[in-house]
Scaffold this motif. Structure first.
Motif, PDB file in Angstrom:
ATOM      1  N   LEU B 116       0.833  -1.191   0.000  1.00 51.44           N
ATOM      2  CA  LEU B 116       0.000   0.000   0.000  1.00 51.44           C
ATOM      3  C   LEU B 116       0.868   1.241   0.000  1.00 51.44           C
ATOM      4  O   LEU B 116       0.403   2.321   0.354  1.00 51.44           O
ATOM      5  N   GLY B 117       2.143   1.085  -0.355  1.00 55.04           N
ATOM      6  CA  GLY B 117       3.055   2.211  -0.215  1.00 55.04           C
ATOM      7  C   GLY B 117       3.609   2.752  -1.510  1.00 55.04           C
ATOM      8  O   GLY B 117       4.550   3.536  -1.486  1.00 55.04           O
ATOM      9  N   ASN B 118       3.023   2.361  -2.654  1.00 53.22           N
ATOM     10  CA  ASN B 118       3.652   2.794  -3.902  1.00 53.22           C
ATOM     11  C   ASN B 118       3.541   4.288  -4.141  1.00 53.22           C
ATOM     12  O   ASN B 118       4.316   4.852  -4.904  1.00 53.22           O
ATOM     13  N   GLY B 119       2.566   4.928  -3.505  1.00 48.98           N
ATOM     14  CA  GLY B 119       2.505   6.383  -3.597  1.00 48.98           C
ATOM     15  C   GLY B 119       3.741   7.014  -2.990  1.00 48.98           C
ATOM     16  O   GLY B 119       4.286   7.994  -3.503  1.00 48.98           O
ATOM     17  N   ALA B 120       4.205   6.421  -1.890  1.00 49.57           N
ATOM     18  CA  ALA B 120       5.406   6.950  -1.244  1.00 49.57           C
ATOM     19  C   ALA B 120       6.637   6.719  -2.112  1.00 49.57           C
ATOM     20  O   ALA B 120       7.503   7.587  -2.217  1.00 49.57           O
ATOM     21  N   ALA B 172       0.880  -5.479   4.478  1.00 46.58           N
ATOM     22  CA  ALA B 172      -0.020  -4.369   4.177  1.00 46.58           C
ATOM     23  C   ALA B 172       0.118  -3.277   5.231  1.00 46.58           C
ATOM     24  O   ALA B 172       0.191  -2.096   4.920  1.00 46.58           O
ATOM     25  N   GLY B 173       0.161  -3.714   6.495  1.00 46.06           N
ATOM     26  CA  GLY B 173       0.290  -2.748   7.586  1.00 46.06           C
ATOM     27  C   GLY B 173       1.574  -1.962   7.510  1.00 46.06           C
ATOM     28  O   GLY B 173       1.583  -0.740   7.711  1.00 46.06           O
ATOM     29  N   MET B 174       2.667  -2.630   7.202  1.00 47.35           N
ATOM     30  CA  MET B 174       3.952  -1.921   7.161  1.00 47.35           C
ATOM     31  C   MET B 174       3.984  -0.922   6.009  1.00 47.35           C
ATOM     32  O   MET B 174       4.434   0.208   6.159  1.00 47.35           O
ATOM     33  N   THR B 175       3.502  -1.356   4.845  1.00 48.83           N
ATOM     34  CA  THR B 175       3.518  -0.428   3.716  1.00 48.83           C
ATOM     35  C   THR B 175       2.532   0.715   3.945  1.00 48.83           C
ATOM     36  O   THR B 175       2.775   1.847   3.510  1.00 48.83           O
ATOM     37  N   LEU B 176       1.423   0.433   4.622  1.00 57.16           N
ATOM     38  CA  LEU B 176       0.483   1.492   4.959  1.00 57.16           C
ATOM     39  C   LEU B 176       1.149   2.521   5.854  1.00 57.16           C
ATOM     40  O   LEU B 176       1.047   3.725   5.619  1.00 57.16           O
ATOM     41  N   ALA B 177       1.852   2.028   6.894  1.00 58.35           N
ATOM     42  CA  ALA B 177       2.514   2.957   7.809  1.00 58.35           C
ATOM     43  C   ALA B 177       3.541   3.798   7.059  1.00 58.35           C
ATOM     44  O   ALA B 177       3.668   5.003   7.300  1.00 58.35           O
ATOM     45  N   PHE B 178       4.271   3.172   6.155  1.00 65.87           N
ATOM     46  CA  PHE B 178       5.255   3.926   5.379  1.00 65.87           C
ATOM     47  C   PHE B 178       4.579   5.002   4.547  1.00 65.87           C
ATOM     48  O   PHE B 178       5.042   6.138   4.469  1.00 65.87           O
ATOM     49  N   ALA B 179       3.465   4.635   3.908  1.00 65.27           N
ATOM     50  CA  ALA B 179       2.762   5.602   3.056  1.00 65.27           C
ATOM     51  C   ALA B 179       2.258   6.784   3.874  1.00 65.27           C
ATOM     52  O   ALA B 179       2.352   7.935   3.458  1.00 65.27           O
ATOM     53  N   PHE B 309      -1.242   9.072   1.434  1.00 66.09           N
ATOM     54  CA  PHE B 309      -1.771   7.714   1.403  1.00 66.09           C
ATOM     55  C   PHE B 309      -2.873   7.599   0.358  1.00 66.09           C
ATOM     56  O   PHE B 309      -3.053   6.542  -0.259  1.00 66.09           O
ATOM     57  N   ALA B 310      -3.613   8.681   0.152  1.00 60.53           N
ATOM     58  CA  ALA B 310      -4.689   8.650  -0.847  1.00 60.53           C
ATOM     59  C   ALA B 310      -4.146   8.275  -2.223  1.00 60.53           C
ATOM     60  O   ALA B 310      -4.811   7.587  -2.997  1.00 60.53           O
ATOM     61  N   LEU B 311      -2.925   8.712  -2.521  1.00 64.07           N
ATOM     62  CA  LEU B 311      -2.349   8.369  -3.824  1.00 64.07           C
ATOM     63  C   LEU B 311      -2.095   6.873  -3.915  1.00 64.07           C
ATOM     64  O   LEU B 311      -2.345   6.247  -4.944  1.00 64.07           O
ATOM     65  N   SER B 312      -1.596   6.284  -2.826  1.00 65.50           N
ATOM     66  CA  SER B 312      -1.364   4.834  -2.826  1.00 65.50           C
ATOM     67  C   SER B 312      -2.669   4.084  -3.059  1.00 65.50           C
ATOM     68  O   SER B 312      -2.697   3.071  -3.765  1.00 65.50           O
ATOM     69  N   VAL B 313      -3.744   4.595  -2.467  1.00 60.10           N
ATOM     70  CA  VAL B 313      -5.051   3.954  -2.668  1.00 60.10           C
ATOM     71  C   VAL B 313      -5.466   4.072  -4.121  1.00 60.10           C
ATOM     72  O   VAL B 313      -5.959   3.117  -4.728  1.00 60.10           O
ATOM     73  N   THR B 314      -5.256   5.257  -4.702  1.00 60.24           N
ATOM     74  CA  THR B 314      -5.597   5.454  -6.112  1.00 60.24           C
ATOM     75  C   THR B 314      -4.827   4.482  -6.992  1.00 60.24           C
ATOM     76  O   THR B 314      -5.396   3.875  -7.909  1.00 60.24           O
ATOM     77  N   ILE B 315      -3.534   4.343  -6.713  1.00 53.80           N
ATOM     78  CA  ILE B 315      -2.702   3.453  -7.527  1.00 53.80           C
ATOM     79  C   ILE B 315      -3.243   2.026  -7.454  1.00 53.80           C
ATOM     80  O   ILE B 315      -3.404   1.345  -8.485  1.00 53.80           O
ATOM     81  N   LEU B 316      -3.519   1.566  -6.238  1.00 52.97           N
ATOM     82  CA  LEU B 316      -4.049   0.214  -6.086  1.00 52.97           C
ATOM     83  C   LEU B 316      -5.369   0.066  -6.842  1.00 52.97           C
ATOM     84  O   LEU B 316      -5.579  -0.919  -7.564  1.00 52.97           O
ATOM     85  N   SER B 317      -6.246   1.069  -6.689  1.00 52.16           N
ATOM     86  CA  SER B 317      -7.546   0.989  -7.363  1.00 52.16           C
ATOM     87  C   SER B 317      -7.380   0.877  -8.869  1.00 52.16           C
ATOM     88  O   SER B 317      -8.031   0.066  -9.524  1.00 52.16           O
ATOM     89  N   LEU B 318      -6.485   1.702  -9.418  1.00 47.57           N
ATOM     90  CA  LEU B 318      -6.332   1.729 -10.873  1.00 47.57           C
ATOM     91  C   LEU B 318      -5.848   0.393 -11.406  1.00 47.57           C
ATOM     92  O   LEU B 318      -6.338  -0.092 -12.422  1.00 47.57           O
ATOM     93  N   ILE B 319      -4.871  -0.212 -10.719  1.00 45.20           N
ATOM     94  CA  ILE B 319      -4.350  -1.462 -11.273  1.00 45.20           C
ATOM     95  C   ILE B 319      -5.346  -2.594 -11.073  1.00 45.20           C
ATOM     96  O   ILE B 319      -5.434  -3.506 -11.896  1.00 45.20           O
ATOM     97  N   VAL B 320      -6.131  -2.523 -10.018  1.00 49.81           N
ATOM     98  CA  VAL B 320      -7.155  -3.560  -9.827  1.00 49.81           C
ATOM     99  C   VAL B 320      -8.182  -3.486 -10.940  1.00 49.81           C
ATOM    100  O   VAL B 320      -8.549  -4.484 -11.547  1.00 49.81           O
ATOM    101  N   ILE B 321      -8.627  -2.269 -11.232  1.00 46.13           N
ATOM    102  CA  ILE B 321      -9.624  -2.112 -12.288  1.00 46.13           C
ATOM    103  C   ILE B 321      -9.024  -2.472 -13.638  1.00 46.13           C
ATOM    104  O   ILE B 321      -9.655  -3.114 -14.472  1.00 46.13           O
TER     105      ILE B 321
ATOM    106  N   PRO C  99     -10.214  -9.330  -0.457  1.00 48.37           N
ATOM    107  CA  PRO C  99     -10.974  -8.594   0.551  1.00 48.37           C
ATOM    108  C   PRO C  99     -10.355  -7.249   0.876  1.00 48.37           C
ATOM    109  O   PRO C  99     -11.083  -6.289   1.152  1.00 48.37           O
ATOM    110  N   ILE C 100      -9.031  -7.136   0.813  1.00 47.71           N
ATOM    111  CA  ILE C 100      -8.412  -5.837   1.091  1.00 47.71           C
ATOM    112  C   ILE C 100      -8.913  -4.813   0.085  1.00 47.71           C
ATOM    113  O   ILE C 100      -9.344  -3.712   0.443  1.00 47.71           O
ATOM    114  N   VAL C 101      -8.887  -5.164  -1.189  1.00 42.76           N
ATOM    115  CA  VAL C 101      -9.300  -4.217  -2.222  1.00 42.76           C
ATOM    116  C   VAL C 101     -10.780  -3.881  -2.087  1.00 42.76           C
ATOM    117  O   VAL C 101     -11.188  -2.724  -2.206  1.00 42.76           O
TER     118      VAL C 101
END
Lengths: 451, 400, 299
Positions: B116-120, B172-179, B309-321, C99-101
């Motif tokens: 979850l840290g690719n935005g960082a 996930a938790g570690m990358t989230l904290a980093f982001a 962190f919002a950017l990391s969420v966007t990145i994840l969303s985009l690649i999932v879609i 589930p995370i996504v």
């Protein structure tokens, strides 16, 4: 092998047709003819201008009313025939001050993206776009496209750089000017007091701090807050700073804070039972905006008694502009979404927007019917605008694009209004060595064609 | 080389190229444009003939990928000359974002790790680019980009080492904290990173002089600078896609996928799990840093609040879609990122919503979040996966 | 005694405790859902936020604070249950990223819908207790009636959840369903129903947390109000171990206190950075959390 051969033929045939198609398309576009030399954003009957504003997000408290106020003025002018025969179209884009969170409705806000969107319309100029880091980031872009970036809503000295950015103009007095006027007041009224300072960790805070120091104030404690930390901590991040001021026994505290941060500071002080003399920058002192979260929760508005600075007439004064602004806002206030602008009560943000819009309209008029970027900038650089809402005249020169340079000190008397402290208007220039003097010329009323 | 092919197809190809060149010079307004047009068409024809050769892809996979990339770049760059500044800017940011998406696609899809840290990591590249440019203004752009990539890789190594020991939610938790921490790390070094205001590039990248006047370049609403930056972004993206395609197909890529699907078997075969995981992390962070550096180049400035962190969420969303684990998914995600704002505005006007109202301003979140949920529930392999699925069904139906 | 109680160290401990119990509750909810359904609920802040908005929408019908709180709890129960039934059911047994996504998507949608209905301007809630610190000997004590209310509520909730799990048949069934669903089914336990119940419980804990966080004088209810707190709660859960409710609470409280000391003695940037470092170090030493029991779990 029939299948393979026909397949090959179809493929090569398609490729050829594709090529021919692309060539014809390409050549037809190329030969479409050069467009006639027009000024982007200007037609015979309309001039389009734009702005990026924090309509939502951390900086939106209060500032989201600037664009609707500008819009109301433009609509009023349009209803009275426009300027030099042209109506003004005003497009606003939300950039959340470039910071996500705190209610920003864009996931990844970016001023450059919004500015590009404006350039795509296209706009003749930007007027009143808000923020120091936000507007810094698009200076080169707007210069590259030759689009004037006018009346930036920020007191930074970055807008005063005509050598590199000839189309860039500030408008409000710089933070440095305001702080030097504060310094004069502090030295005169609170000699020998312990003074503390809290500012934003960018130009706003550092320029303000430099102005105070240049004005001869010695500070016991100085702290700078960061906007993202404010957002993440829901305002709690300034708590330790206020506690430090209290421990240092500061009786005067100067705040160079945006309204959201002013609120957090006043709230933290309330909780600690600490009430120094607050001196708050005009950027974050508007009573209506700052008091909104406290209404109904505390017996008295914590901002009452605070001293602040104003370069526009306060609503309690008898300037003819106040009823004019009220008239224009009530004529069409459809774009105000914030509940705090209600019942025709003018607050600092509305006055600001109206004043910027009036300045722009007068500049357009001075540029004449033959409106080009060159004629507009020439008009700005050579005209002294004495009939705008601001207390002192608005004047630019080819070597100074800062803008207004004066105002008076006021004090907050209620949750909606300020009153002048002494009524003396001071001016100073944007440098650490220029002295604070009493203003020699004041503004001179409303021009006939705007009435 | 297939001799039959040479005898039948090559003359056609050469003929088409000659025709195209002649037509280009005839219809172009200036010699410069004629040269440009003919280059564009000849390159396209060359790539097309190579790609349609029977068996070419199987026998020369790397060259085939190069040809496909070149074809894509050719068409994309051609198109940029006929768009306005605004559309080009969107395209450029989309290209930069697609590079980031490639990295995450590889990490999550190919090696099964959640980040979850690719935005960082993007932010690392973005700031390195700006800081370097501010201290060494004369370094050529591509060198600075490379420096940013290397720094991104180093940070990826630093975070990837602890990551090897962590299972899914903890990673996930570690990358989230980093982001979340990244912006505050930037603030701590505000003398380097410019504090809240961020940094600007000292000089805006100047387009080569021959670009001016080529087709519409230089007349409003297309500036040569935006055009140049867009084309740089597209070229860099093309190179990045080329490398990733080769990586996917290589032994490294295959061992990653084996680890994702059955890590016990992978270990039995002798693949070092920790090493593979770290490599995946490094690749993904290097790609993210490249995307971030491009962002800085395109915007001519970098601001810390962009890399939240919002950017990391966007990145994840985009690649999932778009489609996790695929290359085309990254491309799709990039396009969505580039034009989603325009689409949302179009929807707002079509449905007559008040653009300043609450609903219209939240439309982006509602649609994005909704798409994310629906994709994961009904089409976990994203658009790319769904298209592939459909294509296979059509194919099997026509064969059977 | 007075100077000690109002000293800097004690003030920091008290403030840190107040924040820490909040982190502990968030971490507890995460652990509840993880242990009962094996899913990481990224919407653990957003779901209660939405339920809180729904409950406090009744304020405009002149309901009082406490009736609204009850309404929030009911909304939380409904939302938690519906989420499990409709959204999460299809995710069991799927790869970890699914589930995370989905929950991240749910988080985005909930925040966007809340903002479109109620706007994102901070909404202040009525306060049953004063938020102004008491003063001892003229100096502020970092406790106010409201913070005492926060701490007391949190302790009661944690004790109730602990009692539920340890001393009731329902708690036993919940733990069994999570650990060995097939065996539990054979023994007649209605596993599906218990999974739903686990989500409902976690959401209610979250609702109470949100009400505490956004009540009080100096805060307000916004769609993003739980975002920062969720991050710290997640970190606490990861440090304490996602398998251990006790670990989650302890880690949350300790994290809250450590954060406050770092904020006071270092600077505000260092808070999240130090939390990140603690997280990495603790995960290196104990990759499944400090309080995790590595092999067997006794039901």
């Amino acid at each position: 092998m029939v299948k393979t051969k026909s397949r090959r033929v179809t493929i090569t045939g398609t490729a050829l047709l594709l090529c021919l198609g692309l060539v014809t398309a390409g050549s037809s576009i190329v030969n479409a003819g050069a467009a006639t030399k027009k000024v982007p954003g200007v037609t015979a009957t309309q001039v389009t201008v734009g702005a990026t504003e924090p309509l939502t997000g951390i900086a939106s408290a209060g500032y989201d009313q600037i664009a609707p106020a500008m819009s109301a003025v433009f609509k009023y002018v349009n209803a009275h025939g426009g300027v030099n025969g042209r109506k003004i179209k005003f497009v606003v884009k939300d950039d959340c001050y470039g910071t996500p969170g705190s209610g920003c409705t864009i996931t990844n806000p970016n001023t450059a993206t919004e500015t590009h969107a404006l350039l795509g319309i296209p706009v003749f100029a930007t007027v009143g776009s808000l923020g120091t880091p936000t507007q810094d980031s698009v200076r080169a872009l707007l210069r590259g496209d030759d689009v004037p970036q006018t009346f930036v809503a920020s007191g930074s000295q970055d807008w005063n750089n005509p050598q590199t950015y000839p189309g860039l103009y500030g408008w409000q007095p710089s933070y440095n000017e305001e702080s030097k006027i504060f310094a004069k007041y502090i030295n005169a009224t609170y000699p020998g007091a312990q003074v503390c300072f809290l500012g934003q960790d960018d130009d706003f805070g550092t320029d303000g701090l430099a102005g105070l120091v240049a004005g001869g104030v010695s500070l016991a404690v100085t702290d700078l807050y960061s906007v993202p930390a404010l957002v993440t901590s829901n305002g709690a991040s300034v708590g330790p700073y206020v506690a430090a001021f209290q421990s240092a026994k500061c009786t005067v505290v100067v705040l160079d804070t945006i309204p959201g941060a002013t609120d957090a500071t006043l709230g933290a002080a309330l909780q600690l039972g600490y009430s120094p003399q607050w001196i708050i920058s005009s950027v974050g002192s508007d009573p209506q905006t700052v008091d909104a979260p406290f209404v109904g929760k505390v017996p008295t508005d914590p901002e009452i008694g605070a001293v602040t600075f104003s370069y526009l007439p306060v609503t309690t004064s008898n300037s003819p502009w106040i009823p004019w602004i009220r008239k224009v806002m009530t004529a069409d206030d459809s774009e105000f979404t914030s509940a705090s602008y209600a019942n025709g009560v003018i607050n600092g943000n509305v006055a600001y927007g109206a004043a910027v819009a009036v300045s722009f309209v007068e500049a357009l008029k001075a540029a004449g019917r033959n409106l080009t970027r060159a004629s507009f900038e020439k008009a700005l650089n050579s005209t002294t605008f004495t009939q705008t809402p601001s207390l002192t005249p608005l004047r630019y020169t080819p070597s100074n694009h800062q803008g207004l340079n004066g105002g008076y000190l006021t004090t907050v008397i209620s949750d909606t209004a300020e009153k002048t402290l002494t009524g003396t208007i001071y001016t100073t220039e944007s440098s650490n060595t220029s002295p604070v003097v009493v203003a020699k010329s004041h503004s001179a009323g409303i021009p006939a064609w705007l009435k | 080389m297939n001799l039959a092919w040479t005898r039948q197809r090559l003359p056609i190809a050469i003929g088409a190229a000659v025709v195209a060149t002649v037509l280009s010079f005839v219809s172009a307004a200036t010699t410069k444009e004629g040269v440009a047009l003919s280059i564009a068409f000849d390159v396209a024809i060359a790539c097309l003939t190579a790609l349609t050769q029977v068996g070419f892809k199987a026998n020369h996979p790397v060259v085939a990928r190069a040809a496909l990339t070149l074809l894509g770049l050719d068409v994309a760059i051609f198109i940029t000359f006929f768009l306005g500044s605004s559309a080009n800017f969107n395209l450029a940011t989309g290209a930069a974002m697609s590079i980031v998406l490639l990295g995450l696609s590889f990490l999550t899809g190919a090696s099964g790790q959640i980040s979850l840290g690719n935005g960082a990591f993007m932010g690392v590249g973005a700031f390195v680019m700006a800081i370097w440019a501010n201290h060494h203004a004369t370094t050529p752009i591509f060198v600075t980009l490379l420096i940013a990539v290397v720094c991104g890789a180093v940070v990826g190594l630093l975070l990837g080492l602890p990551a090897t020991r962590l299972r899914g939610p903890y990673l996930a938790g570690m990358t989230l904290a980093f982001a979340v921490a990244f912006i505050f790390i930037l603030s701590s070094f505000s003398s380097w990173t410019g504090g809240d205001s961020g940094l600007q590039l000292p000089t805006q990248a100047t387009a080569p002089r021959w670009l001016l006047g080529l087709f519409h370049a230089g007349t409003a609403p297309l500036t040569t600078t935006t055009l140049y930056l867009t084309d740089v972004a597209i070229v860099v993206a093309g190179v990045a896609f080329f490398f990733m395609a080769n990586l996917f197909a290589s032994r490294v890529g295959r061992s990653m996928r084996l680890i994702r699907d059955n890590d016990v078997a992978a270990e039995l075969v002798g693949i070092s799990l920790p090493r593979a995981r770290v490599v995946a992390f490094i690749v993904s962070s290097a790609y993210a840093a490249l995307g971030g550096a491009l962002f800085t180049l395109i915007n001519n400035a970098v601001s810390p609040s962009t890399y939240s962190f919002a950017l990391s969420v966007t990145i994840l969303s985009l690649i999932v879609i778009g489609g996790i684990g695929t290359i085309s998914g990254a491309l799709i995600g990039g396009i969505i990122y580039a034009f989603s704002a325009n689409v949302i505005t179009w929807i707002t006007t079509q449905t007559g919503l008040n653009p300043q109202g609450n609903l219209a301003s939240q439309l982006n979140g509602i649609i994005f979040g909704g798409l994310l949920i629906l994709t994961m529930l009904f089409a976990p392999h994203g658009i790319a996966g769904a298209v592939r699925h459909l294509w296979q069904r059509v194919r099997s139906r026509s064969l059977g | 005694m007075d100077p000690f109680l109002t000293s800097r160290i004690v003030s920091d401990i008290l403030t840190g405790l107040t924040n820490g119990v909040i982190f502990g509750m968030v971490a507890l909810s995460l652990v509840l859902i993880w242990r009962s359904t094996g899913i990481l609920n990224f919407a653990q802040g957003a779901m209660p936020m939405f339920a809180t908005y729904v409950g406090f929408a009744l304020l405009s019908y002149h309901w009082g604070y406490w009736p609204c709180v009850v309404a929030c709890v009911i909304a939380g129960l409904l939302l938690g249950g519906l989420t499990e039934r409709l959204l999460v059911r299809g995710l069991y047994g799927k790869p970890e990223i699914n589930p995370i996504v989905v929950m991240v998507g749910f988080l985005i949608v909930l925040e966007a819908v809340a903002a479109s209905i109620w706007s994102s301007t901070p909404r202040s809630l009525p306060s049953p207790f004063s938020s102004f610190d008491w003063h001892l000997g003229g100096k502020p004590l970092s406790l106010s009636p409201f913070t005492v209310y926060e701490i007391a509520t949190a302790l009661i909730v944690m004790a109730a959840v602990a009692a539920l799990f340890r001393f009731t048949k329902l708690g036993l069934q919940l733990r069994a369903s999570a650990l060995a669903p097939e065996v539990s089914r054979l023994l007649g336990v209605r596993v599906g129903r218990l999974l739903t119940l686990g989500w409902m419980l976690a959401t209610v804990v979250g609702v109470i947390t949100t009400i505490l966080v956004s009540g009080g004088f100096f805060s307000g209810l916004t769609p993003q109000v739980m975002d920062g707190i969720f991050a710290y709660g997640f970190i606490a859960a990861a440090i304490g171990g996602l398998e251990s409710p006790v670990g989650a609470i302890v880690a949350g409280v300790v994290l809250g206190i450590v954060n406050q000391f770092v904020d006071d003695f270092v600077n505000q940037n260092a808070v999240i950075i130090i939390a990140l470092v603690i997280l990495i170090v603790s995960l290196m030493i104990r990759p499944s959390g400090v309080f995790a029991k590595s092999v067997q779990r006794r039901v």
